[in-house]
Motif scaffolding. Structure first.
Motif, PDB file in Angstrom:
ATOM      1  N   LYS A 178       0.851  -1.194   0.000  1.00 21.94           N
ATOM      2  CA  LYS A 178       0.000   0.000   0.000  1.00 21.94           C
ATOM      3  C   LYS A 178       0.886   1.243   0.000  1.00 21.94           C
ATOM      4  O   LYS A 178       1.640   1.480   0.949  1.00 21.94           O
ATOM      5  CB  LYS A 178      -0.923   0.008   1.212  1.00 21.94           C
TER       6      LYS A 178
ATOM      7  N   TYR B  35       1.167   5.422  -0.597  1.00 18.22           N
ATOM      8  CA  TYR B  35       0.473   6.711  -0.653  1.00 18.22           C
ATOM      9  C   TYR B  35       1.364   7.741  -1.335  1.00 18.22           C
ATOM     10  O   TYR B  35       2.512   7.934  -0.946  1.00 18.22           O
ATOM     11  CB  TYR B  35       0.110   7.175   0.754  1.00 18.22           C
TER      12      TYR B  35
ATOM     13  N   ALA C  70       1.471  11.586  -1.821  1.00 18.52           N
ATOM     14  CA  ALA C  70       0.933  12.897  -1.460  1.00 18.52           C
ATOM     15  C   ALA C  70       1.286  13.878  -2.567  1.00 18.52           C
ATOM     16  O   ALA C  70       2.452  13.992  -2.950  1.00 18.52           O
ATOM     17  CB  ALA C  70       1.516  13.362  -0.131  1.00 18.52           C
TER      18      ALA C  70
ATOM     19  N   TYR D 156      -0.332  13.806  -5.744  1.00 14.24           N
ATOM     20  CA  TYR D 156      -0.259  12.983  -6.962  1.00 14.24           C
ATOM     21  C   TYR D 156      -0.700  13.723  -8.219  1.00 14.24           C
ATOM     22  O   TYR D 156      -0.459  13.245  -9.331  1.00 14.24           O
ATOM     23  CB  TYR D 156      -1.093  11.711  -6.789  1.00 14.24           C
TER      24      TYR D 156
ATOM     25  N   VAL E 152      -2.536   4.593  -3.234  1.00 11.31           N
ATOM     26  CA  VAL E 152      -3.585   5.414  -2.631  1.00 11.31           C
ATOM     27  C   VAL E 152      -3.316   6.884  -2.930  1.00 11.31           C
ATOM     28  O   VAL E 152      -2.190   7.354  -2.758  1.00 11.31           O
ATOM     29  CB  VAL E 152      -3.630   5.211  -1.101  1.00 11.31           C
ATOM     30  N   VAL E 153      -4.345   7.590  -3.382  1.00 12.99           N
ATOM     31  CA  VAL E 153      -4.205   9.025  -3.658  1.00 12.99           C
ATOM     32  C   VAL E 153      -5.451   9.764  -3.170  1.00 12.99           C
ATOM     33  O   VAL E 153      -6.501   9.165  -2.990  1.00 12.99           O
ATOM     34  CB  VAL E 153      -4.009   9.297  -5.173  1.00 12.99           C
ATOM     35  N   ARG E 154      -5.288  11.077  -2.956  1.00 14.90           N
ATOM     36  CA  ARG E 154      -6.404  11.940  -2.594  1.00 14.90           C
ATOM     37  C   ARG E 154      -6.224  13.305  -3.251  1.00 14.90           C
ATOM     38  O   ARG E 154      -5.104  13.820  -3.336  1.00 14.90           O
ATOM     39  CB  ARG E 154      -6.471  12.154  -1.069  1.00 14.90           C
TER      40      ARG E 154
ATOM     41  N   GLU F 174      -6.332   4.539   6.221  1.00  8.59           N
ATOM     42  CA  GLU F 174      -5.690   3.887   5.082  1.00  8.59           C
ATOM     43  C   GLU F 174      -4.471   3.037   5.449  1.00  8.59           C
ATOM     44  O   GLU F 174      -4.151   2.075   4.768  1.00  8.59           O
ATOM     45  CB  GLU F 174      -5.296   4.930   4.032  1.00  8.59           C
TER      46      GLU F 174
ATOM     47  N   PRO G 103      -1.071   3.396   5.094  1.00  4.76           N
ATOM     48  CA  PRO G 103      -0.110   3.115   4.019  1.00  4.76           C
ATOM     49  C   PRO G 103       1.202   2.574   4.571  1.00  4.76           C
ATOM     50  O   PRO G 103       1.617   2.929   5.677  1.00  4.76           O
ATOM     51  CB  PRO G 103       0.098   4.485   3.357  1.00  4.76           C
TER      52      PRO G 103
ATOM     53  N   VAL H 226       5.288   5.901   1.715  1.00  5.57           N
ATOM     54  CA  VAL H 226       4.785   7.247   1.431  1.00  5.57           C
ATOM     55  C   VAL H 226       5.791   8.014   0.576  1.00  5.57           C
ATOM     56  O   VAL H 226       6.981   8.080   0.910  1.00  5.57           O
ATOM     57  CB  VAL H 226       4.514   8.037   2.731  1.00  5.57           C
TER      58      VAL H 226
ATOM     59  N   SER I  66       3.173   9.647   9.495  1.00  6.00           N
ATOM     60  CA  SER I  66       3.871   8.457   9.002  1.00  6.00           C
ATOM     61  C   SER I  66       4.587   7.759  10.162  1.00  6.00           C
ATOM     62  O   SER I  66       4.590   6.523  10.258  1.00  6.00           O
ATOM     63  CB  SER I  66       4.879   8.837   7.916  1.00  6.00           C
TER      64      SER I  66
END
Length: 309
Positions: free
Chosen positions: A6, A8, A10, A12, A33-35, A55, A57, A60, A95
């Protein structure tokens, strides 16, 4: 990183984050994983804490940042300092709180002293005054590098940081007030060609020298280091070669096919006289860039201005 780990990213949607996202997808990583910033404001600690708790992750890439060229950096000084400090502090701290296996923080070569010896070694960090126009951004990025270093030293985290040279590529910013020099020149020369203008105005004297790296090369370097490097030295990422702004302008003029002349606006700031990274460390770690500057600019010009129109 396993293909099902997994991960992430940050930031993206930015130039760097999107390049890392494309590369991971191309290589078959299935659990990225993205937001959007509208869904997760990294400046808000409660939102970042809730995201990490939900989530969880394992890895990262901290590529989210408020970025811009000389004018933007010098105009929005408080914003550049505050926003970048808050984003990176929250992501790095959460993290640690949530047991992330490894984090890679994207710093910048602008964090080195303005008059650092050339080429710039990693050890030159904090050995002299910064370039005044982007000091707030640089201080924020230095804080991020030191945050990673000291979470490692105090808590035994595996947080690494990298210092890329000047970047260009897909998803760059072409706003003439807030962009960096290469995309700004691409847009200026393209519009001058389209409008049959007699000259293109270029900022400064043309004498400062800069190094440029295609963001797809940066992405391969970041994934390579995430897989292979553990340490407290923030690693330079670049090509190891540079050229003057005048040489860059003439190269872009040739690629675009513009036939007019250059007009230098010497009232505009030059910034740091030279900024060339020593890339011997990352070469020793098994990575070298693959995209030449001319090929890279050609690719970006065709993707952004020719095909898009």
């Amino acid at each position: 990183m396993n293909k099902d780990a997994k991960i992430y990213i940050a930031g993206y949607k930015g130039m760097v984050g999107s390049a890392i996202y494309r590369l991971l997808k191309d290589r078959g990583y299935s659990n990225v994983v993205v937001r959007n910033s509208t869904d997760l404001d990294l400046r808000e600690q409660d939102q970042v804490r809730a995201f990490f708790a939900a989530e969880k992750p394992e890895f990262v890439f901290m590529a989210a940042a408020k970025v811009g060229g000389i004018v933007a950096n010098n105009t929005y000084r408080a914003d550049f300092l505050y926003d970048n400090l808050m984003m990176q502090n929250n992501v790095i701290h959460e993290s640690y709180n949530h047991g992330v296996k490894k984090l890679l923080f994207l710093a910048s070569s602008c964090i080195y002293p303005k008059l650092a010896p050339q080429p710039i070694k990693e050890s030159y960090l904090l050995t002299g005054p910064l370039e005044e126009t982007n000091e707030p951004y640089a201080i924020a990025k230095i804080a991020g590098v030191k945050l990673c270093e000291n979470y490692n030293r105090q808590y035994g985290c595996n947080f690494i940081s990298v210092m890329p040279t000047n970047l260009y590529g897909p998803n760059d910013n072409y706003d003439l007030k807030n962009s960096h020099v290469l995309p700004a020149l691409l847009r200026k020369f393209h519009e001058a060609k389209e409008n049959e203008s007699l000259y293109v105005e270029v900022w400064g004297s043309g004498t400062p020298k800069r190094e440029f790296l295609h963001v797809d090369d940066l992405a391969t370097a970041c994934v390579h280091l995430m897989d292979t490097y553990n340490g407290n030295v923030s690693v330079n990422i670049g090509t190891g070669t540079d050229l003057s702004i005048e040489e860059l302008a003439l190269l872009i003029k040739k690629i675009v096919g513009y036939s007019g002349t250059l007009k230098w606006d010497r009232t505009k700031p030059d910034g740091t006289p030279r900024k060339l990274l020593d890339v011997s460390l990352i070469h020793s770690l098994g990575w070298k860039h693959k995209i030449s500057l001319e090929d890279g600019i050609n690719r970006v010009y065709n993707e952004t201005f020719v095909t898009a129109h």
